[in-house]
Design an enzyme around this catalytic site. Sequence first.
Site, PDB file in Angstrom:
ATOM      1  N   GLY A 145     -33.059   2.125  15.529  1.00 42.69           N
ATOM      2  CA  GLY A 145     -33.704   0.839  15.732  1.00 42.69           C
ATOM      3  C   GLY A 145     -34.432   0.853  17.059  1.00 42.69           C
ATOM      4  O   GLY A 145     -34.112   1.664  17.948  1.00 42.69           O
ATOM      5  N   CYS A 173     -28.014   3.636  22.726  1.00 40.27           N
ATOM      6  CA  CYS A 173     -29.282   2.922  22.866  1.00 40.27           C
ATOM      7  C   CYS A 173     -30.283   3.861  23.507  1.00 40.27           C
ATOM      8  O   CYS A 173     -29.950   4.583  24.447  1.00 40.27           O
ATOM      9  CB  CYS A 173     -29.060   1.690  23.743  1.00 40.27           C
ATOM     10  SG  CYS A 173     -30.557   0.730  24.010  1.00 40.27           S
ATOM     11  N   LEU A 174     -31.522   3.851  23.031  1.00 38.51           N
ATOM     12  CA  LEU A 174     -32.546   4.740  23.582  1.00 38.51           C
ATOM     13  C   LEU A 174     -32.897   4.358  25.025  1.00 38.51           C
ATOM     14  O   LEU A 174     -33.493   5.148  25.746  1.00 38.51           O
ATOM     15  CB  LEU A 174     -33.804   4.722  22.708  1.00 38.51           C
ATOM     16  CG  LEU A 174     -33.631   5.255  21.279  1.00 38.51           C
ATOM     17  CD1 LEU A 174     -34.944   5.188  20.527  1.00 38.51           C
ATOM     18  CD2 LEU A 174     -33.065   6.666  21.260  1.00 38.51           C
ATOM     19  N   HIS A 214     -27.754  -5.404  17.363  1.00 43.10           N
ATOM     20  CA  HIS A 214     -28.112  -4.647  18.584  1.00 43.10           C
ATOM     21  C   HIS A 214     -29.570  -4.906  18.960  1.00 43.10           C
ATOM     22  O   HIS A 214     -29.887  -5.188  20.123  1.00 43.10           O
ATOM     23  CB  HIS A 214     -27.863  -3.154  18.326  1.00 43.10           C
ATOM     24  CG  HIS A 214     -28.228  -2.256  19.472  1.00 43.10           C
ATOM     25  ND1 HIS A 214     -27.292  -1.522  20.173  1.00 43.10           N
ATOM     26  CD2 HIS A 214     -29.435  -1.965  20.035  1.00 43.10           C
ATOM     27  CE1 HIS A 214     -27.910  -0.835  21.127  1.00 43.10           C
ATOM     28  NE2 HIS A 214     -29.208  -1.073  21.060  1.00 43.10           N
ATOM     29  N   GLU A 215     -30.480  -4.853  17.957  1.00 48.35           N
ATOM     30  CA  GLU A 215     -31.912  -5.069  18.249  1.00 48.35           C
ATOM     31  C   GLU A 215     -32.175  -6.531  18.606  1.00 48.35           C
ATOM     32  O   GLU A 215     -32.997  -6.828  19.472  1.00 48.35           O
ATOM     33  CB  GLU A 215     -32.778  -4.626  17.062  1.00 48.35           C
ATOM     34  CG  GLU A 215     -32.649  -3.159  16.676  1.00 48.35           C
ATOM     35  CD  GLU A 215     -32.677  -2.191  17.851  1.00 48.35           C
ATOM     36  OE1 GLU A 215     -33.416  -2.442  18.829  1.00 48.35           O
ATOM     37  OE2 GLU A 215     -31.937  -1.190  17.808  1.00 48.35           O
ATOM     38  N   GLN A 270     -38.302  -2.633  24.502  1.00 47.47           N
ATOM     39  CA  GLN A 270     -37.973  -1.267  24.942  1.00 47.47           C
ATOM     40  C   GLN A 270     -39.218  -0.404  25.158  1.00 47.47           C
ATOM     41  O   GLN A 270     -39.132   0.648  25.771  1.00 47.47           O
ATOM     42  CB  GLN A 270     -37.067  -0.585  23.920  1.00 47.47           C
ATOM     43  CG  GLN A 270     -35.669  -1.189  23.847  1.00 47.47           C
ATOM     44  CD  GLN A 270     -34.833  -0.437  22.842  1.00 47.47           C
ATOM     45  OE1 GLN A 270     -34.874  -0.727  21.664  1.00 47.47           O
ATOM     46  NE2 GLN A 270     -34.079   0.545  23.321  1.00 47.47           N
ATOM     47  N   HIS A 287     -31.593  -7.142  22.166  1.00 49.86           N
ATOM     48  CA  HIS A 287     -32.714  -6.710  23.016  1.00 49.86           C
ATOM     49  C   HIS A 287     -33.766  -7.817  23.111  1.00 49.86           C
ATOM     50  O   HIS A 287     -34.334  -8.059  24.181  1.00 49.86           O
ATOM     51  CB  HIS A 287     -33.395  -5.470  22.425  1.00 49.86           C
ATOM     52  CG  HIS A 287     -32.723  -4.173  22.768  1.00 49.86           C
ATOM     53  ND1 HIS A 287     -32.515  -3.769  24.063  1.00 49.86           N
ATOM     54  CD2 HIS A 287     -32.236  -3.178  21.984  1.00 49.86           C
ATOM     55  CE1 HIS A 287     -31.920  -2.569  24.057  1.00 49.86           C
ATOM     56  NE2 HIS A 287     -31.734  -2.187  22.807  1.00 49.86           N
TER      57      HIS A 287
HETATM   58 NI    NI Z   1     -30.877  -0.414  22.130  1.00 53.25          NI
END
Ligand code: NI
Length: 156
Positions: free
Chosen positions: A49, A102-103, A144-145, A54, A148
């Site tokens: 995701g 997480c990226l 999770h997204e 991000q 963000h």
């Molecule tokens: Ni993330």
Amino acid sequence: MSILKVARLGNPILRHPAAPIPREQIESFEIQRLIADMVVTMREYDGVGLAAVQVHESKQIAVLEVSENARYPSKPRVPLTVLINPTLTPLSAEMEDDWEGCLSVLELRGKVPRYKNIQVSAHNATGDRVDFTASGFHARVIQHEWDHLQGKVYLD
Ligand code: NI
């Protein structure tokens, strides 16, 4: 299409709530290009995701996709999904703990409690209204997204 630079923890953009996108702007060239770039960026870094914040865009867009993924082996597949201005409603108080990465947060994994079953309302990439329920890992990725887009990361 381009692979975008991913904001890392410490970058203030990750800490600001993202702006909703007016319905009539969804099909604009800028938004469509951003969505396409987010998808190639997510795939390049083996994410399941990615939220627009991000990639340094304070907009309520998230993309997700779970296929064969080395970072998340043996997880159920989720087709490529684009969520714009999403709202989430838990369908029950039931929660479960599982590991997340997480990226934007390199080399860390955390065990995070998430609602097991949620109702999702959003616009898709063509601006249509979508409503669906998600459970388990699918619901986890969406939560999770969504975090963000509220300016939160899973470590919170
Ligand atoms: Ni993330």
